[in-house]
Design a protein around this motif. Structure first.
Motif, short mmCIF file in Angstrom:
data_model
loop_
_atom_site.label_atom_id
_atom_site.label_comp_id
_atom_site.label_asym_id
_atom_site.label_seq_id
_atom_site.Cartn_x
_atom_site.Cartn_y
_atom_site.Cartn_z
N THR A 1 39.75 31.40 40.14
CA THR A 1 40.02 31.40 38.70
C THR A 1 40.90 30.23 38.30
O THR A 1 40.70 29.60 37.24
CB THR A 1 40.68 32.72 38.28
OG1 THR A 1 39.84 33.82 38.66
CG2 THR A 1 40.92 32.77 36.79
N ALA B 1 36.44 42.63 43.98
CA ALA B 1 37.82 43.09 44.14
C ALA B 1 38.06 44.42 43.42
O ALA B 1 38.84 45.26 43.89
CB ALA B 1 38.78 42.02 43.61
N VAL B 2 37.41 44.63 42.28
CA VAL B 2 37.61 45.86 41.51
C VAL B 2 36.79 47.03 42.07
O VAL B 2 37.28 48.17 42.15
CB VAL B 2 37.24 45.63 40.02
CG1 VAL B 2 37.23 46.94 39.25
CG2 VAL B 2 38.23 44.64 39.39
N THR C 1 39.85 43.99 50.29
CA THR C 1 40.04 43.89 48.84
C THR C 1 41.18 42.94 48.51
O THR C 1 41.09 42.14 47.56
CB THR C 1 40.32 45.27 48.24
OG1 THR C 1 39.23 46.15 48.55
CG2 THR C 1 40.50 45.19 46.74
N LEU C 2 42.26 43.02 49.28
CA LEU C 2 43.39 42.11 49.06
C LEU C 2 42.95 40.66 49.26
O LEU C 2 43.29 39.77 48.46
CB LEU C 2 44.53 42.45 50.02
CG LEU C 2 45.77 41.56 49.94
CD1 LEU C 2 46.40 41.64 48.55
CD2 LEU C 2 46.79 41.95 51.01
N ALA D 1 39.83 35.51 44.43
CA ALA D 1 39.47 35.56 43.02
C ALA D 1 40.50 34.79 42.18
O ALA D 1 40.13 34.04 41.26
CB ALA D 1 39.35 37.01 42.54
N VAL D 2 41.78 35.00 42.48
CA VAL D 2 42.83 34.28 41.76
C VAL D 2 42.71 32.78 42.02
O VAL D 2 42.81 31.95 41.10
CB VAL D 2 44.22 34.79 42.17
CG1 VAL D 2 45.32 33.91 41.57
CG2 VAL D 2 44.41 36.24 41.73
N PHE E 1 33.62 37.34 42.24
CA PHE E 1 34.78 37.67 43.06
C PHE E 1 35.57 38.83 42.48
O PHE E 1 35.98 39.75 43.20
CB PHE E 1 35.69 36.44 43.20
CG PHE E 1 35.23 35.45 44.23
CD1 PHE E 1 35.51 35.64 45.57
CD2 PHE E 1 34.49 34.34 43.86
CE1 PHE E 1 35.09 34.74 46.53
CE2 PHE E 1 34.06 33.42 44.82
CZ PHE E 1 34.36 33.63 46.15
N TRP E 2 35.79 38.81 41.16
CA TRP E 2 36.58 39.88 40.55
C TRP E 2 35.84 41.22 40.59
O TRP E 2 36.47 42.27 40.76
CB TRP E 2 36.93 39.52 39.11
CG TRP E 2 38.09 38.56 39.02
CD1 TRP E 2 38.05 37.27 38.58
CD2 TRP E 2 39.44 38.81 39.40
NE1 TRP E 2 39.30 36.70 38.67
CE2 TRP E 2 40.18 37.63 39.17
CE3 TRP E 2 40.10 39.92 39.92
CZ2 TRP E 2 41.53 37.52 39.43
CZ3 TRP E 2 41.47 39.81 40.18
CH2 TRP E 2 42.16 38.64 39.94
N ILE F 1 39.92 39.48 48.94
CA ILE F 1 39.02 39.11 47.84
C ILE F 1 39.81 38.80 46.58
O ILE F 1 39.51 37.85 45.85
CB ILE F 1 38.02 40.26 47.58
CG1 ILE F 1 37.11 40.45 48.79
CG2 ILE F 1 37.18 39.97 46.34
CD1 ILE F 1 36.31 41.73 48.74
N ALA F 2 40.85 39.60 46.31
CA ALA F 2 41.68 39.38 45.12
C ALA F 2 42.37 38.02 45.19
O ALA F 2 42.46 37.30 44.19
CB ALA F 2 42.70 40.49 44.98
N VAL F 3 42.89 37.66 46.37
CA VAL F 3 43.53 36.36 46.53
C VAL F 3 42.52 35.24 46.26
O VAL F 3 42.82 34.26 45.57
CB VAL F 3 44.12 36.23 47.95
CG1 VAL F 3 44.59 34.80 48.21
CG2 VAL F 3 45.28 37.20 48.12
#
Length: 446
Positions: free
Chosen positions: A412, A316-317, A401-402, A408-409, A312-313, A404-406
């Protein structure tokens, strides 16, 4: 929520464990190699005919809409047959299911070859064949996946799963490359080649050694198809870690489909030449293949939880990098990087699910996962297209991307996934009711 199996143990006998096998190298495992080689051949044929289907429809009807309709028939048949297919796989002899599917595919494709050769091919011919192929996939795939723990020992299951991902990537690369060349020579050739691969696969599968299914316990109530299908759904939903890992795998595949389409459109809008866009697509496939080959080592080094979180990270990156360049090769490297880690995450999820799920439910597990994965795969491009229509391709990447970042958090910090590594590292033993210990640890009390 409690599973039907746990609450009514008297209705079914204890599940058998896969027989203990010595840990010989996977390349010396006769049954696994037969399965791997036969499926590799059919993957090449499948991708060759899949690419040729819309070309054939366009050549016959000159209608892009009809071409999409025929492709939709195949996808719809596979989705509709997914859940009942998994239930039937748990009822029937899995080797017989695979052989029957290969025979049905061969007959359907040979019929299509005959209609093309005689010039009588019509849209309904192609639609019928597409439906048969879709239904056979919905039966064959769960049967093969459910058989895997019987073919390889538990300590090699992760390697076998990752090699199956590599097989699919190889089939995609080779099949799509052959399709255009074969179709250019003669329209019938991609479909004839696909039929030939299924004939070879049928005879190879005759030599695979798989156990016969156990008979239902004496005095047990007669099997009920609806109850068995619901039991598969309850198993996936009622066990927290299986449910969460399944949602992670579905999310990864869904977001892949969204990003792939959007990045290709961004490349086109940035003036990237068509030839470079083709190279980008090839780099994406190559990244997936290299990732599948590297998955066993990455899985062993990172562990199950980190494998999922890292995927996931990485997405996002890497995804926003495409907005900062108009170079097709750089965009292709981004796609390859995104595709590289996905097989490791899928290996972690699939290995845990196969080791945790009782044998008698593995077909239904595969059917349920295949159903929701198929829906997410179909919705991915649609979502990407709608995002681009509403906000444009570049904003679509930023919004993706936003999201995916959500995710990923969330992944995690997920308390459920914190125990993923510990539970996945050791195959759970089933108790007298057939329920696994790991599943019991992650079972929802309500």
């Amino acid at each position: 929520m409690t599973t039907t199996h746990a609450s009514q143990p008297s209705q079914s006998p204890p599940d058998r464990q896969a027989p203990s096998r010595p840990s010989t190298p996977l390349w010396r495992n006769r049954d696994y190699n037969i399965l791997w080689i036969s499926r590799s051949l059919t993957e090449v044929g499948f991708n060759a005919s899949t690419m040729a289907f819309p070309l054939l429809v366009l050549a016959v009807t000159r209608s892009p809409g009809t071409a999409g309709l025929v492709q939709g028939v195949n996808a719809a048949a596979q989705l509709l047959a997914g859940l009942p297919g998994g239930t039937l796989v748990d009822r029937w002899n899995r080797k017989t299911v695979m052989l029957t599917c290969e025979a049905a595919r061969t007959v359907a494709l040979l019929w299509l070859v005959w209609t093309i050769w005689t010039g009588a091919v019509a849209v309904w011919h192609m639609a019928v064949v597409a439906a048969v192929l879709g239904v056979c996939s919905a039966l064959f795939d769960p049967a093969e996946e459910a058989s895997l723990p019987y073919v390889v020992p538990p300590d090699q299951l992760a390697v076998a799963v990752s090699m199956n991902h590599a097989r699919n990537s190889i089939g995609h690369l080779v099949g799509t490359a052959l399709s255009g060349a074969l179709f250019g020579v003669k329209r019938v050739l991609p479909f004839a080649a696909d039929a030939l691969t299924h004939v070879v696969s049928f005879f190879m599968l005759l030599f695979v050694r798989l156990p016969k299914p156990e008979r239902q316990a004496e005095g047990a109530p007669p099997a009920n198809f609806r109850r068995e299908a619901l039991e598969g759904l309850k198993w996936v939903w009622g066990h927290r870690l299986i449910r969460v890992t399944a949602m992670c795998a579905v999310a990864v595949n869904f977001l892949f489909q969204v990003l792939y389409l959007v990045i290709i459109v961004v490349a086109q809008q940035s003036g990237v030449p068509s030839a470079q866009i083709g190279v980008m697509a090839a780099m994406f496939g190559g990244g997936g293949l290299l990732g599948a080959l590297a998955a066993p080592r990455l899985y062993a080094r990172c562990g199950p939880r980190v494998s999922v979180v890292l995927t996931f990270w990485a997405m996002a990156v890497l995804a926003p990098v495409t907005l900062a360049t108009g170079n097709g090769i750089v965009m292709g490297l981004v796609l390859a990087g995104i595709a590289f880690l996905a097989p490791t995450a899928n290996t972690a999820v699939s290995t845990y699910q196969l080791l945790t799920t009782p044998d008698r439910l593995r077909g239904r597990l595969s059917g349920v996962i295949g159903l929701i994965a198929g829906i997410s795969t179909a919705l991915g491009p649609l979502t990407g297209g709608l995002l681009m229509e509403c906000v444009g391709a570049r904003w679509a990447i930023l919004l993706s991307t936003l999201g995916i970042a959500v995710l990923a958090v969330t992944v995690t910090l997920s308390p459920t996934l914190r125990g993923f590594g510990k539970l996945a590292a050791t195959p759970p033993a089933e108790d007298g009711t057939g329920r696994s210990g790991a599943a019991a640890d992650t079972h929802d009390p309500h």
